[in-house]
Motif scaffolding. Structure first.
Motif, mmCIF file in Angstrom:
data_model
loop_
_atom_site.group_PDB
_atom_site.id
_atom_site.type_symbol
_atom_site.label_atom_id
_atom_site.label_comp_id
_atom_site.label_asym_id
_atom_site.label_seq_id
_atom_site.Cartn_x
_atom_site.Cartn_y
_atom_site.Cartn_z
ATOM 1 N N TYR A 229 0.834 -1.213 0.000
ATOM 2 C CA TYR A 229 0.000 0.000 0.000
ATOM 3 C C TYR A 229 0.866 1.260 0.000
ATOM 4 C CZ TYR A 229 -2.216 3.741 2.770
ATOM 5 O OH TYR A 229 -2.617 4.951 3.269
ATOM 6 N N SER A 233 0.347 3.536 -3.179
ATOM 7 C CA SER A 233 -0.646 4.587 -2.926
ATOM 8 C C SER A 233 -0.302 5.953 -3.512
ATOM 9 C CB SER A 233 -0.921 4.707 -1.423
ATOM 10 O OG SER A 233 0.237 5.078 -0.710
ATOM 11 N N ASN A 255 -5.540 6.650 7.233
ATOM 12 C CA ASN A 255 -5.324 5.211 7.345
ATOM 13 C C ASN A 255 -4.366 4.879 8.476
ATOM 14 O OD1 ASN A 255 -7.023 4.289 5.305
ATOM 15 N ND2 ASN A 255 -5.499 4.630 3.721
ATOM 16 N N GLY A 258 -5.698 4.163 11.782
ATOM 17 C CA GLY A 258 -6.227 2.835 12.004
ATOM 18 C C GLY A 258 -5.322 1.975 12.846
ATOM 19 N N MET A 308 -10.611 3.149 0.194
ATOM 20 C CA MET A 308 -10.122 3.708 1.447
ATOM 21 C C MET A 308 -10.698 2.983 2.656
ATOM 22 S SD MET A 308 -7.895 6.181 1.201
ATOM 23 C CE MET A 308 -8.103 6.975 2.798
ATOM 24 N N LEU A 311 -8.738 -0.232 3.014
ATOM 25 C CA LEU A 311 -7.361 0.062 3.413
ATOM 26 C C LEU A 311 -7.298 0.428 4.894
ATOM 27 C CD1 LEU A 311 -6.055 2.108 0.338
ATOM 28 C CD2 LEU A 311 -5.175 -0.105 1.142
ATOM 29 N N PHE A 312 -8.248 1.233 5.354
ATOM 30 C CA PHE A 312 -8.295 1.605 6.768
ATOM 31 C C PHE A 312 -8.455 0.361 7.637
ATOM 32 C CE2 PHE A 312 -10.482 2.662 10.687
ATOM 33 C CZ PHE A 312 -9.766 3.757 11.151
#
Length: 397
Positions: A229, A233, A255, A258, A308, A311-312
């Motif tokens: 990522y 990204s 992210n 998280g 998103m 990904l989070f």
């Protein structure tokens, strides 16, 4: 808790954040580095891959040195190399020089988190170590939130080279904090055999230890998904979805919240649950999230917002898996904590280098390559845990 406990955990967290800062702060600058050095996206992504390789290989050297010569002397040498290499990155005139200095930067900087993990194992039992790793993640997690924000805002007024001068200053700060604030948790073993022979013996033992390897590979491969990522990204967000470089840091930082969120819940759960139990359930979740992300990317479900959300969730799950995988892997390794921490980190970042290189090699006008590599990492993490941990048998130290 005594004041020196919080000071020690804080400094260990700062040292552990050096990798995230070195990676995340310059992510918004990758497209501009490609333009200024007259190269392409794949070549610039090699500056990430070379950093991952340096982190993986360098740890295998720093760990045995920390067992042989004590924790602090190898830490000082590593920080000196990191600081000088960061200055070299700032002065690079072509992509080849930047790749080379990034490799040196990683070879020095990896001493920080090898020795931070070894010191944690020196000072705490397994249950407490897992909680300490979670608390350190609170500090480490600030790096991926703040670093791309700082880097993106800096690019509005200065060149990408200034980012590496900031990292140079950070290396010097870490040297000072280590010198002034950390205790020596293991003295050198002057009477033992040559450190290379000891390293060979320790690494051989660890590679045969199914429980260690299962935890190390499950945690390392899951984290490699995050590095896929990280590598993909900037181009997915900025070039594919048109996110401005100055705004990229906000999405990346969201992210990164998280992993902080997950790690602090994990610290609370560990008051009543064993690290191994939390890790087993988390590995199931990591595999499911990776496969869902591939599905969303392949069919463009929800576009950027849909991507998103997953990904989070994936990054948040690492806040549970990483502290517990590290604590379980180091559980029975007190006498070889440096080598164990080094092999743990080495496997992690070699997996990260493979994941990052795969994303770069598959670079396309799509989020599918990034999502596919993340999905593969999630599934492999589950497989390693299932095959090795559930069949592990205790070994004598």
């Amino acid at each position: 808790m005594p004041a020196h406990y919080f000071r020690t955990v804080f400094i260990l967290g700062i040292l552990s954040a050096i990798g995230s800062l070195s990676i995340d702060m310059y992510l918004p600058a990758l497209p501009s580095i490609a333009r200024e050095l007259n190269t392409n996206a794949s070549a610039v992504q090699l500056t990430l891959a070379s950093f991952f390789i340096g982190l993986g290989v360098g740890q295998l050297v720093h760990g045995p040195l920390a067992d042989r010569f004590g924790r602090k002397r190898p830490l000082y040498v590593g920080l000196a190399v990191y600081t000088l290499a960061s200055a070299g990155c700032a002065l690079a005139v072509n992509i080849e020089m930047l790749i080379g200095f990034r490799l040196l930067q990683a070879l020095g900087g990896c001493a920080c988190f090898v020795i931070a993990r070894a010191m944690t194992r020196d000072l705490f039992d397994t249950q407490t170590a897992a909680r300490v790793f979670s608390r350190m993640t609170l500090i480490m997690g600030a790096a991926p939130i703040l670093a791309p924000l700082i880097g993106g805002q800096m690019l509005l007024v200065v060149s990408w080279r200034a980012i590496f001068w900031v990292l140079t200053a950070f290396g010097a700060l870490c040297f000072y904090l280590s010198w002034r604030g950390l205790p020596e948790t293991r003295e050198g073993a002057a009477g033992e055999q040559h450190w290379l022979a000891t390293a060979w013996h320790n690494y051989g033992f660890l590679l045969r230890d199914r429980e260690f390897m299962g935890n190390a590979l499950a945690g390392g491969v899951a984290q490699a998904g995050m590095f896929a990522y990280i590598t993909g990204s900037p181009f997915v967000f900025i070039e594919l979805y048109g996110v401005p470089p100055s705004s990229y840091g906000w999405l990346f930082g969201l992210n990164a919240c998280g992993i902080i969120f997950g790690s602090q819940i994990n610290a609370h759960l560990l008051r009543t649950r064993r690290p191994a139990d939390v890790l087993r359930k988390t590995n199931n979740l990591v595999a499911i999230l990776g496969l869902l992300m591939l599905l969303v990317a392949a069919f463009e479900i929800g576009k950027l917002p849909g991507l998103m959300v997953l990904l989070f969730a994936y990054v948040a799950s690492l806040g549970f898996s990483q502290p517990n995988a590290m604590a379980e892997a180091l559980n029975h390794q007190r006498e070889r904590a440096g080598a164990a921490a080094a092999l743990l980190g080495g496997l992690q970042f070699l997996a990260a280098a493979c994941a990052g290189s795969a994303v770069g090699a598959l670079h396309a006008r799509s989020s599918v390559p990034m999502a596919a590599v993340i999905a593969i990492c999630g599934v492999l993490s589950w497989c390693f845990h299932m095959v090795l941990i559930r069949r592990a048998t205790p070994q004598a130290a």
